[in-house]
Design an enzyme around this catalytic site. Structure first.
Site, PDB file in Angstrom:
ATOM      1  N   LYS A 118     -10.718 -11.737 -15.719  1.00  0.00           N
ATOM      2  CA  LYS A 118     -10.987 -11.831 -17.155  1.00  0.00           C
ATOM      3  C   LYS A 118     -10.657 -13.206 -17.718  1.00  0.00           C
ATOM      4  CE  LYS A 118     -12.017  -9.701 -21.095  1.00  0.00           C
ATOM      5  NZ  LYS A 118     -13.224  -8.898 -21.331  1.00  0.00           N
ATOM      6  N   GLY A 164     -21.451  -6.705 -26.736  1.00  0.00           N
ATOM      7  CA  GLY A 164     -20.739  -7.328 -27.838  1.00  0.00           C
ATOM      8  C   GLY A 164     -19.439  -7.960 -27.393  1.00  0.00           C
ATOM      9  N   GLY A 165     -19.068  -7.734 -26.115  1.00  0.00           N
ATOM     10  CA  GLY A 165     -17.829  -8.287 -25.590  1.00  0.00           C
ATOM     11  C   GLY A 165     -18.021  -9.641 -24.927  1.00  0.00           C
ATOM     12  N   VAL A 166     -16.916 -10.207 -24.468  1.00  0.00           N
ATOM     13  CA  VAL A 166     -16.925 -11.544 -23.878  1.00  0.00           C
ATOM     14  C   VAL A 166     -17.679 -11.566 -22.549  1.00  0.00           C
ATOM     15  CG1 VAL A 166     -15.462 -13.382 -22.950  1.00  0.00           C
ATOM     16  CG2 VAL A 166     -14.774 -12.176 -25.027  1.00  0.00           C
ATOM     17  N   ASP A 167     -17.473 -10.557 -21.709  1.00  0.00           N
ATOM     18  CA  ASP A 167     -18.015 -10.596 -20.351  1.00  0.00           C
ATOM     19  C   ASP A 167     -19.537 -10.656 -20.339  1.00  0.00           C
ATOM     20  OD1 ASP A 167     -15.359 -10.286 -19.673  1.00  0.00           O
ATOM     21  OD2 ASP A 167     -15.526  -8.122 -19.394  1.00  0.00           O
ATOM     22  N   SER A 168     -20.183  -9.733 -21.045  1.00  0.00           N
ATOM     23  CA  SER A 168     -21.645  -9.721 -21.039  1.00  0.00           C
ATOM     24  C   SER A 168     -22.204 -10.956 -21.742  1.00  0.00           C
ATOM     25  CB  SER A 168     -22.181  -8.443 -21.694  1.00  0.00           C
ATOM     26  OG  SER A 168     -21.767  -8.339 -23.044  1.00  0.00           O
ATOM     27  N   HIS A 215       7.697  -7.733  -3.417  1.00  0.00           N
ATOM     28  CA  HIS A 215       6.392  -8.107  -3.974  1.00  0.00           C
ATOM     29  C   HIS A 215       6.503  -9.450  -4.714  1.00  0.00           C
ATOM     30  CE1 HIS A 215       3.967  -4.461  -3.262  1.00  0.00           C
ATOM     31  NE2 HIS A 215       5.138  -3.849  -3.292  1.00  0.00           N
ATOM     32  N   CYS A 271       5.159  -6.250   1.718  1.00  0.00           N
ATOM     33  CA  CYS A 271       5.565  -4.845   1.651  1.00  0.00           C
ATOM     34  C   CYS A 271       4.940  -4.049   2.808  1.00  0.00           C
ATOM     35  CB  CYS A 271       5.210  -4.262   0.289  1.00  0.00           C
ATOM     36  SG  CYS A 271       6.040  -2.691  -0.060  1.00  0.00           S
ATOM     37  N   TYR A 272       3.975  -3.177   2.545  1.00  0.00           N
ATOM     38  CA  TYR A 272       3.300  -2.471   3.635  1.00  0.00           C
ATOM     39  C   TYR A 272       2.701  -3.478   4.618  1.00  0.00           C
ATOM     40  CZ  TYR A 272       0.114   0.606   6.166  1.00  0.00           C
ATOM     41  OH  TYR A 272      -0.547   1.294   7.163  1.00  0.00           O
ATOM     42  N   GLU A 274       4.048 -11.142  -5.833  1.00  0.00           N
ATOM     43  CA  GLU A 274       2.928 -11.313  -6.765  1.00  0.00           C
ATOM     44  C   GLU A 274       3.220 -10.831  -8.172  1.00  0.00           C
ATOM     45  OE1 GLU A 274       1.964  -7.381  -4.582  1.00  0.00           O
ATOM     46  OE2 GLU A 274       3.190  -9.170  -4.332  1.00  0.00           O
ATOM     47  N   GLY A 315       0.819  -1.200   0.000  1.00  0.00           N
ATOM     48  CA  GLY A 315       0.000   0.000   0.000  1.00  0.00           C
ATOM     49  C   GLY A 315       0.855   1.252   0.000  1.00  0.00           C
TER      50      GLY A 315
END
Length: 520
Positions: free
Chosen positions: A376, A226-230, A171, A81-82, A173, A54
């Site tokens: 995603k 029109g995208g993948v998610d919806s 870090h 880290c923090y 990650e 953070g």
């Protein structure tokens, strides 16, 4: 979820990556801001806790802290880290500022074997990590010992093995710490003893049950972008409740070549899902005429989208079957994390680049967001699980405002047509070279400049096209793809020869640090 890791967010811009690394081990994780961590501890009953990095300083008053219950629950805790500094301060250690700051690559030397390093790092060996800190721990809490150091962080990694408390100043990650994912794997699998049995099949079954319980016999309206998610959200909801779902596809005329037709065919022919296709391209182009400011473009598109969607919702409500009670959205986990971030920061502005705005309260509908726990790439896995074709699931990300933000300056039908044709050729060449799935995102941008050129025996005064292609693991950071000159020459030649209105093509080789906008 029985095996859950709770990640307490102190505001790091890469906190999402911690959740991703944990999920890559087949273990479910949730990120919560530190203010809500106490509630999350009770709700989730996690098997382990990770404290994120953070921007704050532990030595300043009112700086973020973890609930003390975290250290009293008898479960493993990892501070990053923090998070290391907060853990040390809360358990009786000392954190100080004013020492040599450390940002970027560094080397740590392992001073003592530890369960965190088992099978990965060896004693007396040095390893590359990514540091990002000003303050540092200068005195350890009781029970802790140093397990690794760096030149500027004498407590680069610390541990209380008996209580299963671990902390690192670097870090793990991020990809810049090459062995970081392995260290997180040790924490999740070896130290916490989690089995890693979280699968997309299990998520699918659970999500369908939740949708049915939430919706009952009511109607659901889903706005397709029109995208993948919806699309994945719509197919999942349809599998749960069938024809209680109606999808509305607002075709604003700003999509890539052939995409609108692909969406309509997928829903009507492949999945037989009720779909209302609203072609309002002329309306959007008329309202965007003369608009050059990118933020004004997005707001204009968002308002029009809402108005059209609202009108269609009212029309559907008048069909004699009753008004829809629920609105389905393809909200993803990164959206959820950003919306509850305790720091606020630039994420609201950055997100507006991709989204076209939420729906107004006047619609009075409850939300169904079945993907809000997924990243995603996990949505893509779910899409394959649901039977969506790979050509659709594997498509490169596309922002909500569409080509409007890849055509800086005024939007005109002529410029959109030029951009569509050029973009299609570029992607066609990428696919022919076998690179489409290697590249995370590729697209063309029609720049708001013209240059004089010579084609054959004539002089031209036409547009400049920029090509962009990036590699990324998560979309938060990205680096340009190193095409060879033969590929670029072939793609540029085709575009100039086949697309009237372009006489020069350039390739963008900038990288994308965290939190930046791709093109404006």
């Amino acid at each position: 979820m029985q095996d859950t890791v709770l990640i307490i967010d102190f505001g790091s811009q890469v906190t999402q990556l911690i959740a991703r690394r944990v999920r890559e081990e087949g273990v479910y994780s949730e990120v919560v801001p530190f203010q809500k961590a106490e509630e999350a501890l009770k709700r989730l009953n996690p098997k382990a806790v990770i404290l994120s990095g953070g921007p704050a300083s532990v030595i300043e008053g009112e700086s973020p802290r973890a609930p003390q219950q975290v250290f009293e629950a008898g479960i493993p805790v990892l501070g990053i880290c923090y998070g290391e500094q907060a853990m040390a301060a809360q358990l009786g250690g000392t954190v100080e500022g004013g020492h040599h700051r450390e940002f970027g690559r560094a080397e740590v030397e392992v001073k003592k074997p530890s369960a965190l390093f088992e099978g990965v790092w060896q004693e007396a060996q040095r390893y590359l990590v990514w540091m990002s800190h000003g303050d540092r721990v200068t005195a350890l809490p009781e029970g802790f010992e140093v397990i690794a150091t760096s030149d500027n962080a004498p407590f680069a990694a610390i541990a209380d093995e008996s209580r299963r408390f671990y902390a690192v100043q670097f870090h793990p990650e991020v990809v810049h710490t090459p062995d970081g994912a392995k260290l997180l794997r040790n924490f999740v699998r070896r130290i916490a003893g989690l089995s890693g049995d979280w699968t997309m099949g299990a998520f699918r079954d659970s999500a369908i049950a939740k949708i049915r319980a939430q919706v009952g016999d009511k109607r659901v309206l889903c706005g397709l972008s029109g995208g993948v998610d919806s699309a994945v959200a719509a197919v999942l909801i349809h599998e749960a409740i069938g024809d209680q779902l109606t999808c509305v596809f607002v075709d604003h005329g700003l999509m890539r070549q052939g995409e609108a037709e692909q969406v309509v065919s997928l829903f009507r022919n492949t999945f037989n899902i009720p779909l209302v296709h609203v072609d309002v391209a002329d309306l959007f182009l008329r309202e965007l005429a003369g608009v050059t400011d990118p933020e004004t473009k997005r707001k204009t598109i968002g308002k029009l989208f809402i108005d059209v969607f609202d009108a269609e919702a009212k029309a559907i409500a008048s069909d004699g079957k009753g008004a829809p009670d629920f609105l389905a959205q393809g909200t993803l986990y990164p959206d959820v994390i950003e919306s509850v971030s305790f720091t606020g920061g630039p994420s609201v502005t950055i997100k507006s680049h991709h989204n076209v705005g939420g729906l107004p309260e006047r619609m009075n509908m409850k939300l169904v967001e079945p993907l809000r726990d997924l990243f995603k790439d996990e949505v893509r896995v779910l899409g394959r699980e649901l039977g969506l074709p790979e050509s659709f699931v594997g498509r490169h990300p596309f922002p909500g405002p569409g080509l409007a933000i890849r055509c800086p300056g005024e939007i005109t039908p002529e410029k959109l047509e030029i951009l569509r044709k050029a973009d299609a050729i570029y992607l066609e060449e990428i696919r022919a070279a076998g690179l489409y799935d290697v590249i995370w995102q590729a697209f063309a941008v029609l720049l708001p400049v013209r240059t004089v050129g010579v084609m054959g025996d004539g002089r031209t005064y036409d547009h400049v096209l920029a090509l962009r292609a990036v590699t990324s693991v998560d979309g938060m950071t990205a680096d340009f793809y190193p095409f060879d000159m033969n590929f670029l020459g072939r793609a540029a030649t085709r575009i100039i020869n086949e697309v009237k209105g372009i006489n020069r093509v350039v390739y963008d080789v900038t990288s994308k640090p965290p939190g930046t906008i791709e093109w404006e």
